[in-house]
Design a protein around this motif. Sequence first.
Motif, PDB file in Angstrom:
ATOM      1  N   VAL A  44       0.737  -1.169   0.032  1.00 24.97           N
ATOM      2  CA  VAL A  44      -0.023   0.063   0.184  1.00 24.97           C
ATOM      3  C   VAL A  44       0.837   1.269  -0.185  1.00 24.97           C
ATOM      4  O   VAL A  44       1.654   1.312   0.766  1.00 24.97           O
ATOM      5  N   LEU A  45       0.518   2.283  -0.926  1.00 25.71           N
ATOM      6  CA  LEU A  45       1.222   3.531  -1.020  1.00 25.71           C
ATOM      7  C   LEU A  45       0.401   4.617  -1.191  1.00 25.71           C
ATOM      8  O   LEU A  45      -0.540   4.477  -1.789  1.00 25.71           O
ATOM      9  N   PRO A  46       0.887   5.770  -0.479  1.00 26.09           N
ATOM     10  CA  PRO A  46       0.041   7.065  -0.884  1.00 26.09           C
ATOM     11  C   PRO A  46      -0.395   7.235  -2.676  1.00 26.09           C
ATOM     12  O   PRO A  46       0.665   6.840  -3.142  1.00 26.09           O
ATOM     13  N   SER A 102       5.059   9.023  -8.630  1.00 24.59           N
ATOM     14  CA  SER A 102       5.108   9.213 -10.174  1.00 24.59           C
ATOM     15  C   SER A 102       5.524   7.770 -10.496  1.00 24.59           C
ATOM     16  O   SER A 102       5.636   7.006  -9.751  1.00 24.59           O
ATOM     17  N   ASP A 103       5.559   7.226 -11.805  1.00 25.94           N
ATOM     18  CA  ASP A 103       5.908   5.819 -12.219  1.00 25.94           C
ATOM     19  C   ASP A 103       6.977   5.510 -11.769  1.00 25.94           C
ATOM     20  O   ASP A 103       7.391   4.414 -11.379  1.00 25.94           O
ATOM     21  N   ASP A 104       8.174   6.453 -11.703  1.00 25.36           N
ATOM     22  CA  ASP A 104       9.609   5.928 -11.501  1.00 25.36           C
ATOM     23  C   ASP A 104       9.345   5.700 -10.002  1.00 25.36           C
ATOM     24  O   ASP A 104       9.945   4.715  -9.404  1.00 25.36           O
ATOM     25  N   ALA A 105       8.821   6.520  -9.159  1.00 26.13           N
ATOM     26  CA  ALA A 105       8.993   6.587  -7.678  1.00 26.13           C
ATOM     27  C   ALA A 105       8.112   4.876  -7.212  1.00 26.13           C
ATOM     28  O   ALA A 105       8.079   4.459  -6.478  1.00 26.13           O
ATOM     29  N   PHE A 106       6.860   4.929  -8.117  1.00 27.47           N
ATOM     30  CA  PHE A 106       5.949   3.656  -7.875  1.00 27.47           C
ATOM     31  C   PHE A 106       7.010   2.441  -7.916  1.00 27.47           C
ATOM     32  O   PHE A 106       6.894   1.641  -7.206  1.00 27.47           O
ATOM     33  N   ARG A 107       7.667   2.385  -9.285  1.00 31.63           N
ATOM     34  CA  ARG A 107       8.407   1.241  -9.376  1.00 31.63           C
ATOM     35  C   ARG A 107       9.643   1.026  -8.347  1.00 31.63           C
ATOM     36  O   ARG A 107       9.874  -0.316  -7.847  1.00 31.63           O
ATOM     37  N   ASP A 118      -2.681   3.942  -3.298  1.00 32.86           N
ATOM     38  CA  ASP A 118      -2.668   3.217  -4.589  1.00 32.86           C
ATOM     39  C   ASP A 118      -1.955   1.666  -4.320  1.00 32.86           C
ATOM     40  O   ASP A 118      -1.222   1.660  -3.028  1.00 32.86           O
ATOM     41  N   LEU A 119      -2.458   0.681  -4.645  1.00 31.96           N
ATOM     42  CA  LEU A 119      -1.904  -0.619  -4.384  1.00 31.96           C
ATOM     43  C   LEU A 119      -0.961  -0.982  -5.475  1.00 31.96           C
ATOM     44  O   LEU A 119      -1.143  -1.014  -6.751  1.00 31.96           O
ATOM     45  N   ALA A 120       0.415  -1.118  -4.857  1.00 32.95           N
ATOM     46  CA  ALA A 120       1.318  -1.535  -6.253  1.00 32.95           C
ATOM     47  C   ALA A 120       1.220  -3.072  -5.737  1.00 32.95           C
ATOM     48  O   ALA A 120       1.334  -3.634  -4.969  1.00 32.95           O
ATOM     49  N   TRP A 121       1.014  -3.791  -7.058  1.00 35.91           N
ATOM     50  CA  TRP A 121       1.161  -5.383  -6.977  1.00 35.91           C
ATOM     51  C   TRP A 121       1.800  -5.829  -8.588  1.00 35.91           C
ATOM     52  O   TRP A 121       1.860  -5.332  -9.318  1.00 35.91           O
ATOM     53  N   THR A 122       2.132  -7.159  -8.749  1.00 32.37           N
ATOM     54  CA  THR A 122       2.799  -7.489  -9.854  1.00 32.37           C
ATOM     55  C   THR A 122       2.234  -8.889 -10.231  1.00 32.37           C
ATOM     56  O   THR A 122       1.525  -9.541  -9.410  1.00 32.37           O
ATOM     57  N   LEU A 123       2.155  -9.084 -11.405  1.00 28.25           N
ATOM     58  CA  LEU A 123       1.346 -10.013 -12.036  1.00 28.25           C
ATOM     59  C   LEU A 123       2.492 -10.769 -12.960  1.00 28.25           C
ATOM     60  O   LEU A 123       3.333 -10.090 -13.738  1.00 28.25           O
ATOM     61  N   PRO A 124       2.649 -12.146 -13.211  1.00 26.40           N
ATOM     62  CA  PRO A 124       3.800 -12.722 -14.115  1.00 26.40           C
ATOM     63  C   PRO A 124       3.226 -12.127 -15.351  1.00 26.40           C
ATOM     64  O   PRO A 124       2.110 -12.312 -15.858  1.00 26.40           O
TER      65      PRO A 124
END
Length: 283
Positions: A83-85, A89-94, A127-133
């Motif tokens: 969980v992120l505020p 930005s896309d770079d900070a998110f990654r 924002d929820l950061a999550w990953t998918l194969p």
Amino acid sequence: MPDTTPAIERPRLCRLALQVDTDALRAVVWSTVEDSSMVTFSLPLDPTLPGHKALEEAVYAAPVLLSDFAGVDVLVRTNAYTVLPAGYSDDAFRTAADYCRLTVSDDAPSADDTELRRDTVDALGIDLAWTLPAHTARFLARTFRNPAVHSHIAPLMRYFGRKSILGNSGKVYAHFSGQGASASTDVIAFGTDGRLACAFTHPTPSPSDALYYIMAAMKHAGLDPETDEVLLCGDASARDTMMPLLRRYAAYVMPVIFPSAALRAGREAFNAPFPLVILPLCE
């Protein structure tokens, strides 16, 4: 695998929602123009195959899933999220996702094998950061028409986030999924001010595991077991097991009231995965 799935009339007037679990693909279909029309079914995933191959086999074994539906939603059960505020930005998110090691897993051993996703929960300002194969993402994109793909926790956070502002007590929501070795629990806690305190998903093969995580969330959120609430939903047998166990440690342990709006689609909604049931209520 013989096709035992139901036939769907006029799929262009229906929506399809899928939940990809570790052991099964769960499907819900309902009409956009008729009440009491919901149909649910589940397809096992072959545990001997890689995740995306097992998913492919299950989908192709049920041709009804390939119909031209009015809309397709896919929820992916995963604990690879943070969980992120809102507003990174896309770079900070990654960078944040890399720091949490979300982009590397057993199923995707390098960052090139994953897709980083962002689910926004406006009501909570996160924002929820999550990953998918990546191979799973490619299969979904080429198989379904413009599918909306989200983490399973996103609709739970949207739905419970709206409920958390009601009343003056803090709330811990626990959603149970699966049974035995494949069981897991989603825990979302809100403080007495209605703000999100924590959210996580963990394997819980035994009731004591679920008990630990629920009570740990209550403590982390600074809640009082004598006055604040624990609300349970999801797998019925897990709810029945956990209710008396939790009541030894917390005074207010109750089932989540099933949303009456979801029952317009029919009583089959009781048999559907809760995140799929509430999905249209969060739009």
